[in-house]
Design a protein around this motif. Structure first.
Motif, short mmCIF file in Angstrom:
data_model
loop_
_atom_site.label_atom_id
_atom_site.label_comp_id
_atom_site.label_asym_id
_atom_site.label_seq_id
_atom_site.Cartn_x
_atom_site.Cartn_y
_atom_site.Cartn_z
N SER A 157 -60.90 -34.18 -49.05
CA SER A 157 -61.45 -34.54 -47.74
C SER A 157 -61.56 -36.05 -47.69
CB SER A 157 -62.81 -33.87 -47.50
OG SER A 157 -63.77 -34.31 -48.41
N ASN A 158 -61.11 -36.60 -46.58
CA ASN A 158 -61.11 -38.05 -46.41
C ASN A 158 -61.35 -38.40 -44.95
OD1 ASN A 158 -60.69 -40.66 -47.70
ND2 ASN A 158 -58.94 -40.86 -46.31
N PRO A 159 -62.51 -39.02 -44.62
CA PRO A 159 -63.63 -39.30 -45.51
C PRO A 159 -64.22 -38.01 -46.09
CG PRO A 159 -63.90 -40.39 -43.38
CD PRO A 159 -62.76 -39.46 -43.25
N ASP A 160 -65.03 -38.21 -47.07
CA ASP A 160 -65.55 -37.11 -47.85
C ASP A 160 -66.91 -36.63 -47.36
OD1 ASP A 160 -67.68 -36.99 -50.45
OD2 ASP A 160 -66.06 -35.52 -50.35
N ASN A 161 -67.08 -35.32 -47.36
CA ASN A 161 -68.37 -34.69 -47.19
C ASN A 161 -68.66 -34.01 -48.53
OD1 ASN A 161 -70.57 -33.19 -46.29
ND2 ASN A 161 -69.30 -31.63 -45.30
N PRO A 162 -69.77 -34.17 -49.17
CA PRO A 162 -71.05 -34.66 -48.66
C PRO A 162 -71.38 -36.13 -48.98
CG PRO A 162 -71.41 -33.56 -50.74
CD PRO A 162 -69.93 -33.52 -50.47
N MET A 163 -70.47 -36.91 -49.53
CA MET A 163 -70.88 -38.25 -49.96
C MET A 163 -70.66 -39.33 -48.90
SD MET A 163 -72.26 -37.43 -52.68
CE MET A 163 -72.74 -39.02 -53.36
N ALA A 176 -61.87 -34.04 -41.21
CA ALA A 176 -62.88 -33.66 -40.21
C ALA A 176 -63.62 -34.86 -39.65
CB ALA A 176 -63.87 -32.66 -40.83
N TYR A 177 -63.80 -35.89 -40.48
CA TYR A 177 -64.63 -37.03 -40.07
C TYR A 177 -63.80 -38.28 -39.77
CZ TYR A 177 -68.41 -34.11 -41.81
OH TYR A 177 -69.30 -33.09 -41.99
N ILE A 178 -62.49 -38.14 -39.66
CA ILE A 178 -61.61 -39.31 -39.63
C ILE A 178 -61.91 -40.25 -38.46
CG2 ILE A 178 -59.73 -38.22 -38.31
CD1 ILE A 178 -59.30 -40.52 -41.37
N THR A 232 -60.56 -31.79 -36.34
CA THR A 232 -61.43 -30.86 -35.62
C THR A 232 -62.06 -31.49 -34.39
OG1 THR A 232 -63.35 -29.41 -35.87
CG2 THR A 232 -63.47 -31.52 -37.00
N PHE A 233 -62.46 -30.65 -33.45
CA PHE A 233 -63.26 -31.09 -32.31
C PHE A 233 -64.76 -30.91 -32.58
CE2 PHE A 233 -59.08 -30.71 -30.54
CZ PHE A 233 -59.02 -31.75 -29.62
N SER A 234 -65.10 -30.50 -33.79
CA SER A 234 -66.50 -30.18 -34.10
C SER A 234 -67.35 -31.39 -34.42
CB SER A 234 -66.56 -29.23 -35.31
OG SER A 234 -65.92 -28.01 -35.02
N LYS A 235 -66.74 -32.49 -34.81
CA LYS A 235 -67.52 -33.63 -35.26
C LYS A 235 -67.53 -34.72 -34.17
CE LYS A 235 -68.41 -31.52 -39.14
NZ LYS A 235 -69.74 -30.92 -39.30
N ALA A 236 -66.64 -35.68 -34.22
CA ALA A 236 -66.70 -36.79 -33.27
C ALA A 236 -66.60 -36.31 -31.82
CB ALA A 236 -65.60 -37.80 -33.57
N TYR A 237 -65.86 -35.24 -31.57
CA TYR A 237 -65.69 -34.76 -30.20
C TYR A 237 -66.88 -33.94 -29.71
CZ TYR A 237 -60.95 -36.55 -30.31
OH TYR A 237 -59.85 -37.39 -30.39
N GLY A 238 -67.82 -33.65 -30.62
CA GLY A 238 -69.07 -33.01 -30.18
C GLY A 238 -68.92 -31.58 -29.71
#
Lengths: 372, 372
Positions: free
Chosen positions: A162-168, A195-197, A220-226
């Motif tokens: 994962s890049n960026p990484d979750n959970p760090m 997911a967090y790009i 994903t649309f789950s993070k930045a796209y809310g």
């Protein structure tokens, strides 16, 4: 009468789940959280144009969605510099990871990930009988070198990054990932979870030819796209792999208004700019609150801040429990030494007020229980 | 560079899909259908209260849905005379069938269904490597006796029955199914697909103790509740089997507004009464149109009418093609002798006007191509 005649694999699976949702915790506590800072949702919500598009689509919700996801795939192809047949749509990255694992991982097949990385990926690998090989984080980052070395050693079908990484909240540069691609072993696919790009600094996304068979990337649309509650994620990859999803996916499984909402969200770049700036502000405030309590916020390329609590996992778990009991929903990494941290999502100002208010008490209570 | 290293099972799967969606057909034709009568959707739409509930939920779509589906499960438990832990929620019956098959069917395990019954069930069985045993329809109904006999002969893990049946619209009485339960072989589960049950005459739903381990029953919000594009289905069964879904399901995979919409739809019994009467009216009109064209409408306990075109499958396929070319989207059974029929969903009056207008020409054209 005996129980259901599950497959041997299904019978062997544990019943515990990757994450306990906040609603479940709220019902158990008997009261709602005052601050919802644990699921890395985007508390600033989606573009109003996405809401409007979904609202407009509601009267036609009696129709099944377009099973080929034509409009959304076309828009995403455009955004990703790919062709529509290099894009697959699914119900979030979670759903797509499950399908990817199902396509590639038979019982006993090797899969490599980082120890403490996204547990839902592991859930799917275990769920399809794969054998997980875990590599430790290095300097709080997923260890690209070690992951690929282990993939070669184990003849892995998949290696997860994962890049960026979750959970760090840590990250690699796009250039580093591009350079690493040559080390992906023949027959192995790098599963790149981005997911967090959208939150990450310029240059974090590698430039990869969508047709490159060594990698499939998920967004994903789950993070930045809310739109976490809409369930829309997508994968970009080589046609042969993308086409294989059609063999097993739930073709009519997408929510119809959600697809319209995702299209509208994608188009609203002004809203995205605004959200990113609000998230950056919230992260700065979380970092300040951490420092004011003599804790160390880690650098983050995501919409959350991982905070080093300065001691071991037991202490951080205690801090987390104390925060949760005070109505502040947060989560934390599962594995040492990363479990010395707690993870706090960018929140609304009033939610960060709650964090600021309760963190000193939570820390004090945690210190009383386990003196440093 | 070779293609992706799929599992042997995945590599063996065909790329064709159970259904081609109408949007895909419309894009290929270059124009929209004038009548959407092929997917057994509820053209009268969901309860306005369901629309309102989803609209109200949209501003919170940035939150993941409650992973335990608490409110909807509680409401459905109430409606089904079951406990919440005897209910599982999923993204439509399609999604739930996939998970059920995954839990019970390992490669080579036997599964029994009717030849010509719901192809998406077969898609999942094949997708998980099960061996399908098919029993012919008898008198245009699924043959309960023969299904259970074949299940015993093959030591089947699952036997599929839809009641009422798609694509024929036929049905068994609840009493007949109750009586048949004693013939479900030990270790076999009857998968009872009740997608159309709300349209059926009183007494079509069997009375079954939810804890009965011999059966799992599935219902949906996609048909009578008019929420096909929302993706909400549910299963009722024994706790041990329902609990097993938690081992593999996509816990955060449900659309959040959709759950709110389903709860509201379930509560609006007046709307349901109204919809059922409009569907009954539309079905009567379809039957009249069929008879006016010297075709035979079959009795139906669903929201569609299956029409015997009076000749063989080639002729019925020709009728279907001619209707589709005239902008009337319909479908038909796949297997002989049921493929002598076409299947027409209850539509809006203006859509049935299109059917009435074009059916004579479509029949004439079909007869020119294959004279009787």
């Amino acid at each position: 009468m005996t129980g259901p005649r599950l497959t041997p694999l299904a019978a062997s699976l544990p019943s515990d789940v990757p994450f306990v949702g906040p609603e479940l915790q709220e019902r158990e506590m008997g009261r709602p959280f005052a601050a919802r800072l644990g699921a890395n949702e985007n508390v600033f919500g989606p573009s109003p144009r996405a809401i409007a598009a979904m609202q407009e689509a509601l009267p036609e919700i009696w129709k099944y969605a377009d099973s080929s996801n034509h409009d959304l795939r076309a828009a995403l192809a455009d955004a990703m510099g790919a062709a529509p047949d290099q894009i697959v749509i699914g119900s979030g990255i979670d759903g797509l990871l499950g399908t990817l694992v199902r396509l590639l991982v038979a019982e006993g097949d090797a899969v490599v990930t980082s120890d403490g990385a996204y547990p839902t990926f592991n859930y799917h690998v275990t769920g399809f009988g794969g054998t997980l090989h875990k590599v430790p984080f290095r300097d709080d980052r997923e260890d690209l070198e070690a992951l690929l070395t282990r993939a070669a050693e184990t003849d892995a079908k998949l290696v997860y990054l994962s890049n960026p990484d979750n959970p760090m909240g840590s990250w690699h540069t796009g250039a580093a990932i591009e350079a690493a691609l040559d080390r992906v072993p023949e027959g192995c696919v790098l599963c790149l979870d981005e997911a967090y790009i959208e939150f990450a600094p310029e240059g974090t996304a590698p430039r990869i030819d969508p047709e490159d068979p060594r990698v499939i990337r998920f967004r994903t649309f789950s993070k930045a796209y809310g739109l976490a509650g809409a369930r829309v994620g997508y994968g970009t990859g080589a046609r042969a792999l993308i086409r294989a999803f059609d063999k097993v996916r739930d073709h009519f499984g997408m929510n119809r208004p959600a697809q319209a909402g995702a299209c509208a969200a994608l188009a609203d770049t002004d809203w995205m700019t605004d959200v990113l700036s609000r998230v950056a502000g919230a992260k700065e405030r979380i970092a300040e609150i951490a420092r004011a309590n003599d804790l160390t916020p880690l650098p983050s390329a995501t919409n959350f801040v991982t905070i080093d609590c300065g001691a071991d996992g037991d202490f951080a778990r205690r801090v987390l429990t104390e925060l949760v009991q005070r109505g502040v929903f947060v989560r934390m990494p599962f594995r040492p030494p990363q479990d010395r941290c707690i993870r706090i999502s960018a929140g609304q100002p009033r939610e960060l007020d709650e964090l600021e208010l309760h963190l000193p008490d939570a820390l004090a209570a945690a210190r009383r229980a386990s003196p440093l």
